[in-house]
Structures are given as structure tokens and as C-alpha cells.
Design a protein around this motif. Structure first.
Motif, PDB file in Angstrom:
ATOM      1  N   ASP A  76       0.823  -1.207   0.000  1.00  0.00           N
ATOM      2  CA  ASP A  76       0.000   0.000   0.000  1.00  0.00           C
ATOM      3  C   ASP A  76       0.858   1.259   0.000  1.00  0.00           C
ATOM      4  O   ASP A  76       0.533   2.240  -0.658  1.00  0.00           O
ATOM      5  CB  ASP A  76      -0.945   0.003   1.206  1.00  0.00           C
ATOM      6  CG  ASP A  76      -2.052  -1.026   1.081  1.00  0.00           C
ATOM      7  OD1 ASP A  76      -2.308  -1.507  -0.051  1.00  0.00           O
ATOM      8  OD2 ASP A  76      -2.660  -1.364   2.124  1.00  0.00           O
ATOM      9  N   LYS A  77       1.962   1.231   0.738  1.00  0.00           N
ATOM     10  CA  LYS A  77       2.872   2.376   0.736  1.00  0.00           C
ATOM     11  C   LYS A  77       3.486   2.589  -0.642  1.00  0.00           C
ATOM     12  O   LYS A  77       3.641   3.717  -1.095  1.00  0.00           O
ATOM     13  CB  LYS A  77       3.980   2.174   1.761  1.00  0.00           C
ATOM     14  CG  LYS A  77       3.691   2.723   3.110  1.00  0.00           C
ATOM     15  CD  LYS A  77       4.960   2.659   3.956  1.00  0.00           C
ATOM     16  CE  LYS A  77       4.743   3.345   5.270  1.00  0.00           C
ATOM     17  NZ  LYS A  77       5.941   3.294   6.108  1.00  0.00           N
ATOM     18  N   MET A  79       2.205   1.725  -3.520  1.00  0.00           N
ATOM     19  CA  MET A  79       1.176   2.195  -4.451  1.00  0.00           C
ATOM     20  C   MET A  79       0.844   3.667  -4.203  1.00  0.00           C
ATOM     21  O   MET A  79       0.504   4.394  -5.129  1.00  0.00           O
ATOM     22  CB  MET A  79      -0.085   1.342  -4.322  1.00  0.00           C
ATOM     23  CG  MET A  79       0.118  -0.109  -4.739  1.00  0.00           C
ATOM     24  SD  MET A  79       0.609  -0.276  -6.449  1.00  0.00           S
ATOM     25  CE  MET A  79      -0.973  -0.066  -7.228  1.00  0.00           C
ATOM     26  N   SER A  80       0.926   4.110  -2.934  1.00  0.00           N
ATOM     27  CA  SER A  80       0.605   5.502  -2.639  1.00  0.00           C
ATOM     28  C   SER A  80       1.675   6.452  -3.168  1.00  0.00           C
ATOM     29  O   SER A  80       1.391   7.595  -3.481  1.00  0.00           O
ATOM     30  CB  SER A  80       0.413   5.691  -1.134  1.00  0.00           C
ATOM     31  OG  SER A  80       1.647   5.528  -0.469  1.00  0.00           O
ATOM     32  N   VAL A  81       2.927   5.982  -3.240  1.00  0.00           N
ATOM     33  CA  VAL A  81       3.989   6.818  -3.789  1.00  0.00           C
ATOM     34  C   VAL A  81       3.738   7.039  -5.271  1.00  0.00           C
ATOM     35  O   VAL A  81       3.794   8.149  -5.768  1.00  0.00           O
ATOM     36  CB  VAL A  81       5.373   6.172  -3.543  1.00  0.00           C
ATOM     37  CG1 VAL A  81       6.446   6.890  -4.312  1.00  0.00           C
ATOM     38  CG2 VAL A  81       5.691   6.158  -2.071  1.00  0.00           C
ATOM     39  N   GLY A  82       3.426   5.965  -5.971  1.00  0.00           N
ATOM     40  CA  GLY A  82       3.074   6.062  -7.380  1.00  0.00           C
ATOM     41  C   GLY A  82       4.266   6.327  -8.276  1.00  0.00           C
ATOM     42  O   GLY A  82       5.360   6.650  -7.833  1.00  0.00           O
TER      43      GLY A  82
END
Length: 130
Positions: A76-77, A79-82
Motif C-alpha cells: 500500500d505504501k 502504491m501511494s507513492v506512485g
């Protein structure tokens, strides 16, 4: 949240290590047949094998659950950075014309055979026998 999971993960790992070190191996019960094994156990003549085994399996299950939870949190971390936040390095293209060529160099070119070498011939390397 991640730090709480990490704390449970480390505690479960240390608990598993401790319980495994406390348990006796299969060959440890051989001394009981000679009369010395039952009197030295902490948890009675039956031993604490069943209790320790259950505790180890509970802690192992907790360890796997916390491992999975940490993997989900890490995903999740990530994916949040992107991808948009990642800097893209500049690409520099060079052509052969821009490459410096050393005409007057001490380094010989590949494949070029130089007959005026400072190296002695093979016959000169071998001493003459008497």
C-alpha cells in the motif's frame, strides 16, 4: 499501524525462539527409562511438550499473519507513492562522431599487429643447453 504490527512481529519471533529452545528433543526421553529423566522436568513427569507445542504453533501462526500484514502495508505504501513522484533520469545520446579518437596514442588498436614489438622472440626466451 505498521509499527504496531512490527512490534507484534518481533515479539512473536522472539517467543518462537524461546519456546523452541525450551523444548526437548525426541532423544531426551531416553534418560527417563533409567530413572533420571522424570524427576528433572519442570512440568511433571509427562513433560510440557503438549503445552509448548501448542504455544509454538500459536506464535508461528501469529508470526505468519504479521508477516502477511507487513507485506500488505508495504504494498500500500508503494502504491501511494506512485510512478508520478519518481524522477526520471535524463537520457543522453552520443554519436560516434562525438567520441574522441586518439591518433597518437600508446595504446594499440584492437586487431592491429605490430611487428616492431619490444618483446623478445620466442627463441630468445629459451636458454641454450650445453
Amino acid at each position: 499501524m505498521e509499527q504496531l504490527i512490527l512490534i507484534f512481529h518481533v515479539l512473536a519471533a522472539l517467543g518462537i525462539i524461546g519456546l523452541i529452545l525450551i523444548q526437548q528433543g525426541k532423544g531426551a526421553s531416553m534418560g527417563a527409562s533409567f530413572g533420571s529423566g522424570a524427576s528433572q522436568t519442570i512440568m511433571g513427569s509427562q513433560g510440557g511438550g503438549n503445552l509448548l507445542t501448542k504455544g509454538t504453533s500459536i506464535l508461528a501462526t501469529l508470526f505468519f499473519v504479521t508477516s502477511f500484514a507487513l507485506a500488505v502495508v508495504a504494498k500500500d505504501k508503494a502504491m501511494s507513492v506512485g510512478i508520478a513522484d519518481m524522477p526520471v533520469p535524463a537520457v543522453v545520446e552520443s554519436s560516434e562522431a562525438e567520441m574522441p579518437v586518439a591518433e597518437d596514442s600508446d595504446i594499440p588498436a584492437m586487431g592491429a599487429s605490430d611487428t616492431s614489438s619490444d618483446m623478445p622472440a620466442a627463441a630468445e626466451d629459451i636458454p641454450a643447453g650445453n
